[in-house]
Design a protein around this motif. Sequence first.
Motif, PDB file in Angstrom:
ATOM      1  N   GLU A  51       0.842  -1.195   0.000  1.00  0.00           N
ATOM      2  CA  GLU A  51       0.000   0.000   0.000  1.00  0.00           C
ATOM      3  C   GLU A  51       0.879   1.248   0.000  1.00  0.00           C
ATOM      4  N   LYS A  52       0.514   2.223  -0.838  1.00  0.00           N
ATOM      5  CA  LYS A  52       1.317   3.438  -0.978  1.00  0.00           C
ATOM      6  C   LYS A  52       0.637   4.635  -0.317  1.00  0.00           C
ATOM      7  N   PHE A  53       1.465   5.503   0.269  1.00  0.00           N
ATOM      8  CA  PHE A  53       1.004   6.728   0.907  1.00  0.00           C
ATOM      9  C   PHE A  53       1.839   7.904   0.423  1.00  0.00           C
ATOM     10  N   TRP A  56       2.566  13.405  -8.282  1.00  0.00           N
ATOM     11  CA  TRP A  56       3.044  12.223  -7.553  1.00  0.00           C
ATOM     12  C   TRP A  56       1.919  11.243  -7.241  1.00  0.00           C
ATOM     13  N   MET A  57       0.704  11.726  -7.056  1.00  0.00           N
ATOM     14  CA  MET A  57      -0.448  10.829  -6.904  1.00  0.00           C
ATOM     15  C   MET A  57      -0.592   9.951  -8.140  1.00  0.00           C
ATOM     16  N   ILE A  58      -0.555  10.586  -9.297  1.00  0.00           N
ATOM     17  CA  ILE A  58      -0.745   9.863 -10.553  1.00  0.00           C
ATOM     18  C   ILE A  58       0.449   8.960 -10.841  1.00  0.00           C
ATOM     19  N   LYS A  59       1.643   9.511 -10.699  1.00  0.00           N
ATOM     20  CA  LYS A  59       2.852   8.745 -11.023  1.00  0.00           C
ATOM     21  C   LYS A  59       2.945   7.459 -10.207  1.00  0.00           C
ATOM     22  N   GLU A  60       2.662   7.548  -8.917  1.00  0.00           N
ATOM     23  CA  GLU A  60       2.805   6.384  -8.030  1.00  0.00           C
ATOM     24  C   GLU A  60       1.490   5.643  -7.795  1.00  0.00           C
ATOM     25  N   LYS A  61       0.418   6.100  -8.468  1.00  0.00           N
ATOM     26  CA  LYS A  61      -0.903   5.463  -8.339  1.00  0.00           C
ATOM     27  C   LYS A  61      -1.330   5.370  -6.873  1.00  0.00           C
TER      28      LYS A  61
END
Length: 191
Positions: free
Chosen positions: A2-4, A77-82
């Motif tokens: 999970e990414k934050f 960065w939201m889009i780049k790292e999904k």
Amino acid sequence: MEKFLITGLGNPGNLYQKTRHNLGFLVLDKIVKKYYLSFSKKKLGFISEFNYNKKKQLFFLKPYTYVNNSGIAVKYWMIKEKILLKNILIISDDIYLNFGNFRLKGKGGSGGHNGLKSIEKEINTSHYARLRFGIKNNKEKKEKIDYVLSNWKIKEIDYLFSRLDIGIQIIFSFITNGLEQTMNLFNKNNF
């Protein structure tokens, strides 16, 4: 994993380094130092990546777009790292909240903060988590812009740094326990 995306708002450069408006940068600097990490200059910001508890990938972002255009870096960065909207946390100063107090919210207005306005505009919603740190001082008679861009006073520094530790606890609770549980834990105690 999970990414934050944890974004601290501020202005780049030595001129702004010790100003009240750079509170978001200050919090992230303290986290990065605590975990022996470092920032790298990447597109639209300084980034530090951290795998937390082998389950969560954290991206700490200090946009170098200046506060008023922070949303451009956050969106990129939201889009780049999904990264999902629910896993975004913005850290900012708040001139209407008493000095040293924190307030965590999952949505709301900008409160006149241009960085929050920019984020709302770029991601097209005001439903994102924000951790606001109070910088209000009733004794200061400066214009709002002059006050937020002025340096911390020496007598404020010790208290400020002791409060940043609570801010870090709030951030990692958000990452581990989610927004609602963290709000229930910290907001009721007026940290």
